[in-house]
Design an enzyme around this catalytic site. Structure first.
Site, mmCIF file in Angstrom:
data_model
loop_
_atom_site.group_PDB
_atom_site.id
_atom_site.type_symbol
_atom_site.label_atom_id
_atom_site.label_comp_id
_atom_site.label_asym_id
_atom_site.label_seq_id
_atom_site.Cartn_x
_atom_site.Cartn_y
_atom_site.Cartn_z
ATOM 1 N N TYR A 16 0.843 -1.214 0.000
ATOM 2 C CA TYR A 16 0.000 0.000 0.000
ATOM 3 C C TYR A 16 0.875 1.261 0.000
ATOM 4 C CZ TYR A 16 -3.561 3.279 1.801
ATOM 5 O OH TYR A 16 -4.409 4.351 1.994
ATOM 6 N N LYS A 21 1.176 4.334 -2.686
ATOM 7 C CA LYS A 21 0.828 5.707 -2.294
ATOM 8 C C LYS A 21 2.017 6.658 -2.479
ATOM 9 C CE LYS A 21 -3.522 5.535 -1.174
ATOM 10 N NZ LYS A 21 -4.511 6.103 -2.115
HETATM 11 N N1 LIG Z 1 -9.525 6.393 5.535
HETATM 12 C C1 LIG Z 1 -8.300 6.840 5.769
HETATM 13 O O1 LIG Z 1 -7.939 7.203 6.904
HETATM 14 C C2 LIG Z 1 -7.324 6.941 4.644
HETATM 15 C C3 LIG Z 1 -5.979 7.227 4.950
HETATM 16 C C4 LIG Z 1 -5.068 7.396 3.927
HETATM 17 C C5 LIG Z 1 -5.486 7.282 2.614
HETATM 18 N N2 LIG Z 1 -6.783 6.949 2.324
HETATM 19 C C6 LIG Z 1 -7.163 6.849 0.922
HETATM 20 O O2 LIG Z 1 -8.367 7.553 0.694
HETATM 21 C C7 LIG Z 1 -9.103 6.921 -0.357
HETATM 22 C C8 LIG Z 1 -10.508 6.601 0.117
HETATM 23 O O3 LIG Z 1 -10.407 5.713 1.220
HETATM 24 P P1 LIG Z 1 -11.641 5.321 2.160
HETATM 25 O O4 LIG Z 1 -11.121 5.290 3.534
HETATM 26 O O5 LIG Z 1 -12.823 6.139 1.837
HETATM 27 O O6 LIG Z 1 -11.868 3.799 1.701
HETATM 28 P P2 LIG Z 1 -13.214 2.970 1.376
HETATM 29 O O7 LIG Z 1 -12.799 1.546 1.308
HETATM 30 O O8 LIG Z 1 -14.285 3.352 2.322
HETATM 31 O O9 LIG Z 1 -13.645 3.494 -0.074
HETATM 32 C C9 LIG Z 1 -12.878 3.207 -1.212
HETATM 33 C C10 LIG Z 1 -13.845 3.057 -2.374
HETATM 34 O O10 LIG Z 1 -13.064 2.841 -3.583
HETATM 35 C C11 LIG Z 1 -13.765 1.888 -4.387
HETATM 36 N N3 LIG Z 1 -12.824 1.236 -5.310
HETATM 37 C C12 LIG Z 1 -11.777 0.434 -4.998
HETATM 38 N N4 LIG Z 1 -11.162 0.005 -6.103
HETATM 39 C C13 LIG Z 1 -11.820 0.563 -7.156
HETATM 40 C C14 LIG Z 1 -11.629 0.512 -8.562
HETATM 41 N N5 LIG Z 1 -10.649 -0.213 -9.105
HETATM 42 N N6 LIG Z 1 -12.466 1.223 -9.357
HETATM 43 C C15 LIG Z 1 -13.480 1.957 -8.812
HETATM 44 N N7 LIG Z 1 -13.694 2.034 -7.484
HETATM 45 C C16 LIG Z 1 -12.882 1.343 -6.661
HETATM 46 C C17 LIG Z 1 -14.347 0.914 -3.377
HETATM 47 O O11 LIG Z 1 -15.433 0.170 -3.918
HETATM 48 C C18 LIG Z 1 -14.757 1.836 -2.220
HETATM 49 O O12 LIG Z 1 -16.115 2.224 -2.305
HETATM 50 C C19 LIG Z 1 -8.283 5.694 -0.746
HETATM 51 O O13 LIG Z 1 -7.451 6.006 -1.847
HETATM 52 C C20 LIG Z 1 -7.433 5.433 0.473
HETATM 53 O O14 LIG Z 1 -6.261 4.710 0.177
HETATM 54 C C21 LIG Z 1 -7.709 6.775 3.317
#
Ligand SMILES: NC(=O)c1ccc[n+]([C@@H]2O[C@H](COP(=O)([O-])OP(=O)(O)OC[C@H]3O[C@@H](n4cnc5c(N)ncnc54)[C@H](O)[C@@H]3O)[C@@H](O)[C@H]2O)c1
Length: 297
Positions: free
Chosen positions: A162, A166
């Site tokens: 991951y 990133k």
């Molecule tokens: N939540 C956190 O604290 C956090 C921290 C750092 C980074 N992020 C990043 O923020 C973004 C959103 O994360 P989140 O926490 O809302 O996660 P989440 O799992 O709630 O939502 C991610 C969404 O992306 C969709 N998805 C995944 N692969 C896909 C694809 N190939 N095509 C289309 N849709 C796809 C999933 O179906 C899901 O609905 C991500 O990139 C994650 O890595 C989140």
């Protein structure tokens, strides 16, 4: 600040942080294309419900939105998403690359498939989608791209795959910002922290709402925002810049291994960090520092 007349694509907008971006942009009058493949946290399965329910929520509140179920990690999926957005709303002004998956294994038990899955969604997905949308973003009078990185780029023993993906996103954004400076498209990145299924139910993050992250994303997506090539950390109401920079370093003629050892503290001292805007700026500074060497006795 609103988005009247603007069209935004938000990938992975069926849940979590992406859903919140879609809701806020729609509330601020953007037309929003809500993309989501509907996979589980690790990227398995397919479900049309998440994207459709976010669109229903936006429309019920009087907003304008359309659902898309493409897999953004494939060139075909990215192209279909972009074509659908252009057909529906006539152009694209804003692209939020948010879709993500999370897999974690302790190293060396991380299988290479883990790395590939993370690279495919985070890095290849952002690359393909931005590539497909670029001609439309260029045509906009204020094309904006927001990438999604993570604190995972700083390194964590469970998140090798991951974190690699990133960190790659930051490199991709740096290159695209250079192209964006030429083409009139702003490309910036966020490293969010918010309470979603991805962040695990950790009580420390209970008050970290996706909405706080979306405020930062909306700013970066707005035509008033003149930043380019910047990464902002966003979570719990705090916003700060994450930057890759270089220390002042040590310069001398005919450097030996002992010289490196003797000066290692100066070499690693980040007190005077220089943060270049692009590679050209980096080399200008680097060559300047090396040419200082010639003035040394
Ligand atoms: N939540 C956190 O604290 C956090 C921290 C750092 C980074 N992020 C990043 O923020 C973004 C959103 O994360 P989140 O926490 O809302 O996660 P989440 O799992 O709630 O939502 C991610 C969404 O992306 C969709 N998805 C995944 N692969 C896909 C694809 N190939 N095509 C289309 N849709 C796809 C999933 O179906 C899901 O609905 C991500 O990139 C994650 O890595 C989140």
């Amino acid at each position: 600040m609103n988005f009247e007349g603007r069209t935004a694509i938000v990938s992975g907008a069926g849940r979590g942080i992406g859903r919140s971006h879609a809701l806020l942009l729609a509330e601020l009058h953007a037309h929003v294309v809500v993309n989501d493949l509907g996979v589980d946290r690790e990227g398995r399965g397919v479900d049309r419900v998440p994207a459709e329910s976010v669109v229903a929520e936006i429309v019920a509140a009087g907003g304008s939105a359309s659902a898309n179920h493409s897999d953004v990690s494939s060139a075909e999926g990215a192209a279909e998403l972009v074509e659908g957005a252009v057909q529906m709303f006539g152009g694209i002004d804003i692209l939020i690359n948010n879709a993500g998956v999370l897999t974690g294994h302790d190293f060396p038990f991380t299988p290479v498939d883990d790395l590939r899955r993370n690279l495919d969604v985070h890095l290849v997905g952002a690359f393909e989608l931005t590539r497909a949308a670029w001609p439309h973003l260029r045509m906009s009078d204020a094309g904006r791209v927001v990438m999604t990185s993570s604190s995972g780029l700083f390194g964590d023993l469970d998140l090798i795959a991951y974190g690699s993906a990133k960190a790659g996103v930051v490199g991709l954004a740096a290159g695209l910002a250079a192209v964006g400076a030429r083409d009139g498209v702003g490309v910036n990145t966020i490293a969010p922290i918010a309470n979603t299924r991805m962040s695990d139910p950790d009580p420390v993050f209970d008050s970290f709402t996706p909405r706080d992250v979306s405020a930062v994303v909306a700013y970066l997506a707005h035509s008033d925002c003149q930043l380019n090539g910047v990464t902002l950390a966003a979570g719990g109401g705090r916003v700060a810049r994450i930057a890759i920079g270089e220390s002042a370093g040590h310069v001398q003629q005919d450097l030996t291994i002992e010289d490196v050892a003797d000066n290692i503290d100066t070499i690693c001292d980040t007190g005077e960090l220089f943060v270049p805007n692009d590679m050209a700026g980096y080399f200008r500074a680097f060559l300047g520092r090396v040419s200082d060497r010639k003035r040394l006795p």
